[in-house]
Design a protein around this motif. Structure first.
Motif, PDB file in Angstrom:
ATOM      1  N   TYR A  88      35.624  42.578  41.786  1.00 38.47           N
ATOM      2  CA  TYR A  88      37.162  42.520  41.751  1.00 38.47           C
ATOM      3  C   TYR A  88      37.647  43.982  42.348  1.00 38.47           C
ATOM      4  CZ  TYR A  88      41.480  42.291  39.635  1.00 38.47           C
ATOM      5  OH  TYR A  88      43.151  42.259  39.347  1.00 38.47           O
ATOM      6  N   CYS A  98      44.715  40.326  43.175  1.00 36.72           N
ATOM      7  CA  CYS A  98      44.295  39.542  42.420  1.00 36.72           C
ATOM      8  C   CYS A  98      45.409  38.056  41.898  1.00 36.72           C
ATOM      9  CB  CYS A  98      45.362  40.217  41.318  1.00 36.72           C
ATOM     10  SG  CYS A  98      44.601  39.510  39.664  1.00 36.72           S
ATOM     11  N   LYS A 101      42.424  38.719  36.572  1.00 34.38           N
ATOM     12  CA  LYS A 101      41.897  40.136  36.089  1.00 34.38           C
ATOM     13  C   LYS A 101      40.567  39.408  35.579  1.00 34.38           C
ATOM     14  CE  LYS A 101      45.520  42.827  35.750  1.00 34.38           C
ATOM     15  NZ  LYS A 101      46.351  43.889  35.431  1.00 34.38           N
ATOM     16  N   CYS A 115      36.471  37.260  37.137  1.00 36.06           N
ATOM     17  CA  CYS A 115      38.090  36.982  37.662  1.00 36.06           C
ATOM     18  C   CYS A 115      37.769  36.118  38.696  1.00 36.06           C
ATOM     19  CB  CYS A 115      37.644  38.640  38.084  1.00 36.06           C
ATOM     20  SG  CYS A 115      35.981  38.884  40.085  1.00 36.06           S
ATOM     21  N   VAL A 117      39.827  35.507  42.490  1.00 38.42           N
ATOM     22  CA  VAL A 117      40.521  36.528  43.844  1.00 38.42           C
ATOM     23  C   VAL A 117      40.984  35.441  44.942  1.00 38.42           C
ATOM     24  CG1 VAL A 117      39.968  38.551  45.642  1.00 38.42           C
ATOM     25  CG2 VAL A 117      38.912  38.646  43.097  1.00 38.42           C
TER      26      VAL A 117
END
Length: 134
Positions: A88, A98, A101, A115, A117
């Motif tokens: 991340y 992001c 998170k 996470c 992304v």
């Protein structure tokens, strides 16, 4: 290597990019965090995997602009929560955005830690670790 391929459900997955060089600068160090290497490289495509090309990043075959699909994302296996965290942080430092998170997700159950992304081309990716006692 053949034996490992017999255990797979999917041969490979591909996502589009509009800039191979930029995609390489993003994905090569990012996937290395998870032990995934660049196994083949061409003018139009990059292939990543663990000894076998499983994840491709490529210019669209039809020569049109690469776009991301709504509802589509690619998840990568992490071997620890620390790998998820590193994935991340590195993704964000390499130009990713992001999309969730690192942490648990109630909707995925207690063993999940991951996470989300968005890569520089708008593709959604995930790294997740599933802690399951044997």
């Amino acid at each position: 290597m053949i034996e490992n391929r017999l255990l797979r459900s999917i041969c490979h997955a591909s996502i589009g990019t509009n800039d191979i060089a930029k995609a390489k600068l993003f994905y090569q160090p990012l996937l290395a965090v998870l032990g995934i290497e660049l196994v083949s490289e061409y003018q139009h495509a990059l292939a990543f995997g663990k000894g076998y090309p499983e994840f491709w990043v490529q210019l669209p075959f039809n020569k049109k602009v690469a776009t991301s699909g709504n509802g589509v994302h690619f998840g990568f296996v992490a071997n620890s929560t620390e790998q998820v965290d590193k994935f991340y942080q590195l993704a964000l430092s390499l130009g990713g955005k992001c999309n969730g998170k690192p942490g648990g997700r109630i909707e995925y159950g207690e063993p999940y830690y991951g996470c989300f992304v968005v890569d520089p081309d708008g593709n959604k990716i995930e790294a997740s670790y599933w802690h399951i006692d044997n």
